[in-house]
Scaffold this active site. Structure first.
Site, PDB file in Angstrom:
ATOM      1  N   VAL A  86      17.785  12.982 -18.002  1.00 42.49           N
ATOM      2  CA  VAL A  86      17.081  12.397 -16.864  1.00 42.49           C
ATOM      3  C   VAL A  86      15.962  11.707 -17.157  1.00 42.49           C
ATOM      4  O   VAL A  86      14.874  12.428 -17.500  1.00 42.49           O
ATOM      5  CB  VAL A  86      17.002  13.417 -15.531  1.00 42.49           C
ATOM      6  N   LYS A  87      15.480  10.599 -16.740  1.00 42.66           N
ATOM      7  CA  LYS A  87      14.538   9.947 -16.972  1.00 42.66           C
ATOM      8  C   LYS A  87      13.538   9.920 -15.885  1.00 42.66           C
ATOM      9  O   LYS A  87      14.009   9.331 -14.805  1.00 42.66           O
ATOM     10  CB  LYS A  87      14.557   8.508 -17.643  1.00 42.66           C
TER      11      LYS A  87
END
Length: 221
Positions: A86-87
């Site tokens: 997850v960025k």
């Protein structure tokens, strides 16, 4: 140093994967927009990337703006495939979200990092990856390589209690790649065009041309 490709284009990812040198993929909303993708297809597009890069980390960026929304979207993205990272962009809300997601076993790539204090805070919050930008710092008349070096040195000074790797991002040229490797950055995430330029060298091209010309002489002898 590992190579990631910075793109959401499936064909670029497939070709780069065929080289045997790729260790992951990073994407962001701008890169997805360049593919002509639609909102309704975004998650399935990320799944396709994860399938191409089975077992390799694929960063999918959240567009949420509050901590709670980031946590919810982060968990949903992480549920798409086991290799999703997850960025999140660095910020107060995303630091809190990173802490929660990391405690739940979700890997976070903290992006839009431009300073050592930002990177240190991201690492303390539990980020698995930290993405300092190089080219964008150059764009404002500062030294992106020097900024990256500060961040790499600061992060490597400490044990954060979890694996934390530096992804040199906003890479524009083979020079940026070389500089990142020399200073000990763990990863460089490189656009497809810049990645292809890393394969090239004028003396290589000159040597190949000479080999071909000499071989023609052999064939015609």
């Amino acid at each position: 140093m590992k190579f990631f490709i910075d793109t959401a284009d499936l064909d670029e990812i497939r070709e780069a994967m065929s080289w045997g040198a790729l260790s992951g993929v990073t994407t962001n909303p701008s890169l997805y927009a360049k593919t002509g993708g639609k909102l309704a297809d975004f998650e399935q597009h990320m799944v396709k990337i994860c399938e191409i890069c089975e077992g390799l980390p694929v960063s999918a960026e959240s567009t949420a703006t509050t901590t709670q929304e980031m946590v919810e979207e982060g968990k949903r993205l992480a549920g798409l495939a086991p290799n999703v990272v997850v960025k999140l962009p660095i910020g107060v809300e995303s630091l809190a979200a990173t802490k929660t997601l990391a405690e739940d076993g979700v890997a976070v790539n903290m992006t839009l990092v431009f300073s050592a204090p930002q990177a240190l805070l991201a690492a303390r919050a539990g980020a698995r990856y930290i993405s300092p930008f190089v080219g964008r710092v150059d764009d404002i008349g500062s030294d992106g390589v020097a900024s990256l070096e500060e961040i790499v040195r600061c992060i490597h000074n400490y044990d954060f209690g979890h694996e934390c790797e530096i992804i040199a991002a906003s890479i524009r040229s083979p020079y940026h790649v070389t500089a990142a490797a020399l200073m000990g950055a763990d990863i460089a995430t490189v656009p497809f065009g810049a990645l292809k330029n890393c394969v090239k060298h004028p003396l290589t091209a000159e040597g190949l041309a000479k080999f071909e010309a000499d071989w023609e002489k052999v064939k015609n002898a």
